[in-house]
Design an enzyme around this catalytic site. Structure first.
Site, PDB file in Angstrom:
ATOM      1  N   GLU A 175       0.827  -1.223   0.000  1.00  6.89           N
ATOM      2  CA  GLU A 175       0.000   0.000   0.000  1.00  6.89           C
ATOM      3  C   GLU A 175       0.855   1.264   0.000  1.00  6.89           C
ATOM      4  O   GLU A 175       0.710   2.143   0.852  1.00  6.89           O
ATOM      5  CB  GLU A 175      -0.950  -0.006   1.202  1.00  6.89           C
ATOM      6  CG  GLU A 175      -2.021  -1.075   1.099  1.00  6.89           C
ATOM      7  CD  GLU A 175      -3.119  -0.965   2.147  1.00  6.89           C
ATOM      8  OE1 GLU A 175      -2.882  -0.353   3.202  1.00  6.89           O
ATOM      9  OE2 GLU A 175      -4.218  -1.477   1.908  1.00  6.89           O
ATOM     10  N   GLU A 369      -5.995  -8.129  -0.723  1.00  8.89           N
ATOM     11  CA  GLU A 369      -6.691  -7.822   0.532  1.00  8.89           C
ATOM     12  C   GLU A 369      -8.117  -7.419   0.211  1.00  8.89           C
ATOM     13  O   GLU A 369      -8.355  -6.653  -0.734  1.00  8.89           O
ATOM     14  CB  GLU A 369      -6.028  -6.658   1.293  1.00  8.89           C
ATOM     15  CG  GLU A 369      -4.684  -6.986   1.888  1.00  8.89           C
ATOM     16  CD  GLU A 369      -4.095  -5.843   2.694  1.00  8.89           C
ATOM     17  OE1 GLU A 369      -4.853  -5.049   3.279  1.00  8.89           O
ATOM     18  OE2 GLU A 369      -2.858  -5.734   2.711  1.00  8.89           O
TER      19      GLU A 369
END
Ligand code: P53
Length: 479
Positions: A175, A369
């Site tokens: 991320e 995710e």
């Protein structure tokens, strides 16, 4: 209509959120080891070093380090085809600036990957997932320092060499775009091990760190392919699409500009150059990013093989002319509900996300995710009836299948976040639960750490068995 054969069904975790054993086996402290517990809407504290008496949830986490055999067996019980985890940098290089790696740390991941392969589970591995060595944060200022490139590349090469026959799927930085919001010092510390100084231009500092990360990531891609040409090395983006609050043209522009704040991180790593909109933005705000002459060439050569992304929610924005940088302000979306932490639940947003990424980059995608944090407890029959989670996944997988089957998206796999309850990255809570498997531990750190399959465990097992065909919300659980 079916998902491809060999589709990688699995789940995803990160070392610091489940391993515990924070100072065992020669491991050094990471940035996560100085973070305390927050609460819904309350960010975690960051302490100056490790202070006696504070509650540091990552220190023990769920003790996966000592229980991984039992846990991998439980995940294998659902039929996992893959399992995403990260390598704790501080197990391999405890301080981060050593020249020689720590053998005990390397051995741990050898054993872990062997255990996965025993069950036919493909490891999917993140190199840097919010666990930068604390020493590098304290002594070098984290990624504000160009020296980090050298430390990271050494770490990456050691891992690539050691696990070249055990791991095929890699990601460089988890991320990487999370730090885009410079109002939060927590996010930049988590991503880049840097704390802003009083009065400095945060926007410039953040992009400088990101630039070094882009160069480091590209070098890792180049070096990784030399070590094993079959490696698939991806970037990893938190992808929360932003909708315009209305059909007003200015809302459309505000949403587009908000999306650019995420796209820029993927554009550089996938297309191999800085997009014109960011160069103009830097020019407009007098942002001066230091680059060496070779950097742009490295970025161009080291583009990624695939895009890994997390998908939890969408945002909505409306035009706000007082926001000179991004033109928008966040607005609540009246069409979607949210969980107890305010994360908006939007299954169609996943189909939208998959389409946006496919159309923009034409690269294979992997959902690494997705999931919902819930407050949960055992009921009178001894079962955790997490029907809300089953509902969430049934709806998201339905939309994911549409993206593949109707829209032609190339998707490698699907890894729900936290298949076993673990420490929340954002709040440090144990009670923000994502798992198919319950772990007996609360926010204060009390509990037996006993594991127990929830209702969704049996549900997800059937989903995998049928390659996503059977998404019925009814499921029998063993008594
Ligand atoms: P937690 C913010 C927004 C989207 C994803 O998050 C985020 C975050 C950071 O909180 O992080 C990712 O645990 C991250 C995982 C993290 C997971 O999402 O705050 O890659 O490490 O645990 C869920 O509920």
């Amino acid at each position: 209509m079916a998902l491809p054969k060999g589709f990688l069904w699995g789940g995803a975790v990160a070392a610091h959120q489940l391993e515990g054993a924070w100072n065992v086996g020669g491991k050094g402290p990471s940035v996560a080891d100085v973070m305390t517990v927050g609460a819904p809407g309350v960010e975690r504290g960051i302490t100056d070093g490790i202070i006696e008496g504070e509650n540091y949830p990552n220190h023990e986490a769920i003790d996966f380090y000592h229980r991984y055999k039992e846990d991998i067996a439980l995940l294998a019980g659902m039929g996992f085809k893959c399992f995403r985890t990260s390598i704790a940098w501080t197990r391999i290089f405890p301080n981060g600036d050593e020249l020689e790696p720590n053998e005990e740390g390397l051995k741990f991941y050898d054993d872990l990957f062997d255990e996965m392969h025993k069950y036919g589970m493909e490891p999917v591995v993140t190199l840097s997932h919010f666990e930068i060595p604390l020493h590098l944060a304290n002594e070098y200022g984290g990624w504000r320092n160009r020296k980090m490139i050298e430390f990271f590349v050494r770490f990456a090469k050691v891992c690539f060499e050691r696990y070249k026959d055990k791991v095929k799927y890699w990601m460089t930085f988890n991320e990487i775009n999370n730090q885009r919001n410079t109002e939060s010092p927590f996010l930049t510390f988590t991503n880049s091990g840097l704390l802003y100084k009083e009065g400095e231009d945060r926007y410039q500092v953040m992009y400088q760190a990101a630039h070094y990360e882009f160069v480091a990531s590209a070098i890792a891609v180049i070096e990784g392919h030399k070590i094993n040409p079959d490696f698939q090395i991806g970037c990893m983006i938190a992808f929360c699409p932003t909708y315009p609050a209305s059909a007003a043209p200015q809302d459309q522009i505000a949403a587009l500009k908000e999306m650019d704040r995420t796209y820029v991180f993927a554009d550089v790593q996938c297309r191999g150059h800085y997009p014109s909109y960011i160069l103009k933005e830097w020019e407009r705000f007098g942002t001066d990013i230091r680059m060496e002459p070779e950097d742009l060439k490295i970025i161009q050569e080291g583009t990624v093989d695939y895009i890994a992304f997390s998908y939890y929610m969408t945002f909505t924005t409306e035009y706000d002319e007082s926001n000179v940088r991004h033109l928008g302000r966040e607005k609540k979306n009246p069409f979607v509900k949210a969980n107890d932490w305010g994360w908006q639940i939007d299954p169609i947003g996943l189909r939208y996300a998959l389409n946006l990424l496919q159309e923009r980059y034409e690269l294979p995608l992997m959902i690494v995710e997705n999931g919902i944090g819930l407050h949960e407890h055992e009921e009178a029959d001894g079962m955790i009836h997490d029907d809300a989670r089953i509902e969430y996944f049934a709806n998201h997988i339905t939309e994911m299948k549409k993206a593949v089957e109707l829209d032609g998206v190339t998707l490698i796999g699907y890894c729900p976040w936290g298949p076993i309850d673990l420490v929340s990255a954002g709040t440090g809570e144990m009670e923000k639960r994502y798992g198919f498997i319950y772990v007996d531990k609360n926010n204060k750190g009390e509990g037996t750490l006993a594991r127990k399959p929830k209702k969704s465990y049996y549900w997800y097992k059937r989903v995998i068995e049928t390659n996503g065909e059977n998404l019925s919300k009814e499921i029998d659980v063993p008594v």
